[in-house]
Design an enzyme around this catalytic site. Sequence first.
Site, PDB file in Angstrom:
ATOM      1  N   HIS A  82      68.465 -71.168  50.046  1.00 45.24           N
ATOM      2  CA  HIS A  82      67.049 -70.995  50.387  1.00 45.24           C
ATOM      3  C   HIS A  82      66.331 -72.328  50.247  1.00 45.24           C
ATOM      4  O   HIS A  82      65.624 -72.579  49.278  1.00 45.24           O
ATOM      5  CB  HIS A  82      66.423 -69.930  49.481  1.00 45.24           C
ATOM      6  CG  HIS A  82      67.125 -68.614  49.554  1.00 45.24           C
ATOM      7  ND1 HIS A  82      67.614 -67.959  48.439  1.00 45.24           N
ATOM      8  CD2 HIS A  82      67.456 -67.839  50.622  1.00 45.24           C
ATOM      9  CE1 HIS A  82      68.205 -66.839  48.821  1.00 45.24           C
ATOM     10  NE2 HIS A  82      68.129 -66.737  50.131  1.00 45.24           N
ATOM     11  N   ALA A 114      71.436 -62.063  53.501  1.00 46.20           N
ATOM     12  CA  ALA A 114      71.933 -60.882  52.794  1.00 46.20           C
ATOM     13  C   ALA A 114      71.013 -59.679  52.933  1.00 46.20           C
ATOM     14  O   ALA A 114      71.060 -58.772  52.094  1.00 46.20           O
ATOM     15  CB  ALA A 114      72.140 -61.215  51.318  1.00 46.20           C
ATOM     16  N   GLY A 136      68.618 -67.599  60.437  1.00 45.64           N
ATOM     17  CA  GLY A 136      69.183 -67.183  59.168  1.00 45.64           C
ATOM     18  C   GLY A 136      69.369 -65.697  59.022  1.00 45.64           C
ATOM     19  O   GLY A 136      70.119 -65.250  58.139  1.00 45.64           O
ATOM     20  N   GLU A 145      67.102 -72.741  71.039  1.00 44.35           N
ATOM     21  CA  GLU A 145      67.908 -72.464  69.837  1.00 44.35           C
ATOM     22  C   GLU A 145      69.187 -73.277  69.909  1.00 44.35           C
ATOM     23  O   GLU A 145      69.906 -73.232  70.915  1.00 44.35           O
ATOM     24  CB  GLU A 145      68.238 -70.973  69.757  1.00 44.35           C
ATOM     25  CG  GLU A 145      69.321 -70.582  68.768  1.00 44.35           C
ATOM     26  CD  GLU A 145      69.065 -71.053  67.355  1.00 44.35           C
ATOM     27  OE1 GLU A 145      69.969 -71.661  66.763  1.00 44.35           O
ATOM     28  OE2 GLU A 145      67.945 -70.820  66.837  1.00 44.35           O
TER      29      GLU A 145
END
Length: 548
Positions: free
Chosen positions: A469, A91, A86, A35
């Site tokens: 997105h 959200a 993400g 990562e």
Amino acid sequence: MTGFDHDVVIVGSGFGASVAALRLASKGYGVHVFEAGRRFEDADFAKTSWNLRRYLWAPAIGCFGVQRIHKLPHVMVLAGAGVGGGSLNYANTLYEPGPAFFEDRQWRGLADWEAELAPHYATAKRMLGVVAEYPHSGPVEQIMADAADDLGVGDTFRRAPVGVWFGRPGETVPDPFFGGDGPDRTGCTLCGNCMVGCRVGAKNTLAKNYLALAERLGTTIEPLRTVVEVRERPGGGFDVTTVRSGAWFGRARRTVSAEQVVLGAGTWGTQQLLHRMKDSGALPRLSDALGRLTRTNSEALDGAVAVSVPDGLGLASGVAITTSFHVDERTHVENVRYGPGSNLMGMLATGLVPGGRPLLGRLGALVGGALRHPITTLRLSSLHRWSERGIIALVMQTADNSLTLSLRRRFGRPVLTSAQGEGEPNPSHLPGAHLAAQAIAARMQAAGGVPAAARGSWPEVFGIPLTAHFLGGAVVAGDPEHGVVDPFHRVWGHPGLHVVDGAAVPANPGVNPSLTITAMAERALSYWPRRSAADARPTQEELLAERS
């Protein structure tokens, strides 16, 4: 596996990558995850978006936060960084797309995708702890419902499905999702800072579910390592080379081998890596379709802002996204909030200008509005308590538009660039977004008794839409002429290489894509054999023979 450092190396730790980490570990594979971002404990997240070192991702200047920002000629991309990808700054919103997505021409002939993915959506919802409807009501939710009514689409209004542990606010309890195998969780306090990073421990990030369970099964995760090369080995398998993220000197370049590699670095990261490997010859049989059908979810970020904080509305209280409605059959609008103090993204906001004009016309409209109402313009543009004065309108469409990404040289270095792609032109503004922003502004002003106005964004003024997105570019297809991965997410021509992130998504879902990426990855990983078992999937040669 004998002869390799790892059975499987996974690049990235977002939604698709995390599914791969857990499912492959549960099937007996030795899994190692690289990562690029750092690992965050709850208390490590920024308190507000002004803490740039903990909020923004710009490692070359010492910022190791969760928010990536990338720029292409035709779009500005917002993405995530860190262990959990993400999910750290999204959200928490987990919608299923409508029929148009499953019936898109790019993949509709390969399967009945709605039926094929249905059980995997169910698994993804369980793993991500989806609450079917946001359980709280407040002024923002009423403003959105009233705005939908004003637009004549009140029947489409709904509360958002969200991945949050609500429980008792601020109370920490043993893992409520996985029979005690996951981490302790703390009830949501409705602080509004979901997209800065949840310091409470209520948000169902991937570090709380897939990755936590994968590590219990032996998956190893190495943060702050950026993959710069995936090269095919002459005898089979791959060499994966990494460097220390953000390092100017002492990059600590290191190479490991793996029998198989899974790419889950997000659409930007996966596309960038694949383009560079195609250009260098490290992966010589990559499809020429790489970069085509790159999607922005046909998005716009507009909204409404008041000149001062309206008394009693509490615009910044709640989770990031709580409701939505459809302006028309393909245009989906969600309210978005940041918590008190997180005002940085207000720098992207400006007046709402009419679309369809040339750049000078848009700038002229902006300047004209400021000259006519200078004091109001200054008050609307102020960042002071911006998150407490406004409602962001995130607008998405299922429109069939796309970009084509490719490499070009800048100062001798290969960088991604974009051009208009197949389908409709990628829009620089959405008329439905403007209608929604104006309706929300009118209802906010009526509810708060404070002057409010619809707002757009600076990138939109310059004809460059914003998207949170970014999708496609290495899409699922029935052959390598039309896409990069086969229906099992194996890269055409390199079947030991797999793409399980947003880059494989073939169409605009018109809703937040996190649940769809997760479900598609669940399906792909369900077909993998257990370690050392026979592979029941058809070979790529067999797939092509069936089509001919």
